[in-house]
Design a protein around this motif. Sequence first.
Motif, PDB file in Angstrom:
ATOM      1  N   ALA A   1       0.854  -1.191   0.000  1.00 35.02           N
ATOM      2  CA  ALA A   1       0.000   0.000   0.000  1.00 35.02           C
ATOM      3  C   ALA A   1       0.885   1.234   0.000  1.00 35.02           C
TER       4      ALA A   1
ATOM      5  N   GLU B   1      -9.014   7.547  -2.718  1.00 33.43           N
ATOM      6  CA  GLU B   1      -9.737   6.351  -2.307  1.00 33.43           C
ATOM      7  C   GLU B   1      -9.532   6.080  -0.827  1.00 33.43           C
ATOM      8  N   THR B   2     -10.535   5.493  -0.211  1.00 31.63           N
ATOM      9  CA  THR B   2     -10.428   5.008   1.157  1.00 31.63           C
ATOM     10  C   THR B   2     -10.633   3.499   1.141  1.00 31.63           C
ATOM     11  N   GLN B   3      -9.649   2.774   1.635  1.00 34.54           N
ATOM     12  CA  GLN B   3      -9.744   1.317   1.700  1.00 34.54           C
ATOM     13  C   GLN B   3      -9.966   0.885   3.144  1.00 34.54           C
TER      14      GLN B   3
ATOM     15  N   HIS C   1      -9.798  -2.698   5.595  1.00 34.30           N
ATOM     16  CA  HIS C   1      -9.401  -4.096   5.701  1.00 34.30           C
ATOM     17  C   HIS C   1      -9.803  -4.619   7.073  1.00 34.30           C
TER      18      HIS C   1
ATOM     19  N   ARG D   1      -9.343  -7.484   2.606  1.00 26.21           N
ATOM     20  CA  ARG D   1     -10.088  -6.329   2.102  1.00 26.21           C
ATOM     21  C   ARG D   1     -11.570  -6.485   2.440  1.00 26.21           C
TER      22      ARG D   1
ATOM     23  N   ASP E   1     -15.423  -5.504   1.790  1.00 35.76           N
ATOM     24  CA  ASP E   1     -16.312  -4.977   0.756  1.00 35.76           C
ATOM     25  C   ASP E   1     -17.490  -4.221   1.348  1.00 35.76           C
TER      26      ASP E   1
ATOM     27  N   VAL F   1     -17.700   2.344   0.988  1.00 32.61           N
ATOM     28  CA  VAL F   1     -16.826   1.180   0.830  1.00 32.61           C
ATOM     29  C   VAL F   1     -17.368   0.231  -0.237  1.00 32.61           C
TER      30      VAL F   1
ATOM     31  N   GLY G   1     -17.399   2.695  -3.841  1.00 39.66           N
ATOM     32  CA  GLY G   1     -16.266   3.579  -4.088  1.00 39.66           C
ATOM     33  C   GLY G   1     -16.624   5.036  -4.246  1.00 39.66           C
TER      34      GLY G   1
END
Length: 293
Positions: free
Chosen positions: A176, A206-208, A210, A221, A223, A269, A272
């Motif tokens: 990352a 973007e914001t991810q 996990h 990850r 969803d 999330v 997107g």
Amino acid sequence: MDPLAVKTTLFNIFNGQDIGCDLDGMTNSSKFWVTPHGWILVHDTASMSTFLFNPRNRDEKIQLPHLTEDLRRTCACVLSCKPTLPGCSVLLVAPDTTVIWQCCIGGKEWARHEYDIGTQLIDPANDLHEKVPICPIAACRGKFYFNSENFVDIGVLEFSPMPVFGSLKLAGEFEAPTRAKFLVESEDDLYMALVYGIGCDMIDCETQVHKMDFSAQQWRRADDLGGRAFLLASCYFGASCSADEHGLEADCVYMLYHGDEACLKISNVKNGGVEFMEVPAARRALWLLPADP
């Protein structure tokens, strides 16, 4: 700025209006720290008292030993569990020094601990290193989890009663780019939110999210957020709450930025999508959450 001129103001994100703040502990004679559980830790120098209180019920207070040190407002405050449960531990973490303060509900005093969890290179040209501070941190299943350097492992802190530092080796590969990193506990699960960019001037940021798979010791990850909403703020504050119950968008991360051009970024999330909302300029921006029952 004259510290006596500092004013605490509540801002309603639903109607975009300021609300006068007259909550106990949020005065010029005190310092306060919000917690992911919604309770607020107050250090009142005028009355020489330290306590947790529920902002939704002013009569609900939990007295603590008085803090004898004048700590910075940027400290993170984390509870090991709901403060109404036996054995709850209150932890204050300085984000830029290697010092923590801890006390148990019902205890007689705060314990100050200096720690050493390793060093980091800050000036390659001069081979200059400094001690690694705890940042960010979250409580999950009775333990405190912090950092996640290079995503190879994650730090673990327990008290028995002295602090015991350890780490959990993580499996799998994780790459990352540099970004802000937040740890969030949600319904007894540990999440990591990675936020691209700094501030709200980056539209394509973007914001991810996990989720920690403890059985495999691996970040996976996410969803969705199980219909919940994550609330993030500078100084590495991260919390979770029911989206439906509080009128928020489900499976969204709300990132609050302070400063002269403060704003709120809402990242979905699932699809997107990203939205932005203007909020009042502030030297310090925090979330006032519903306290755990």
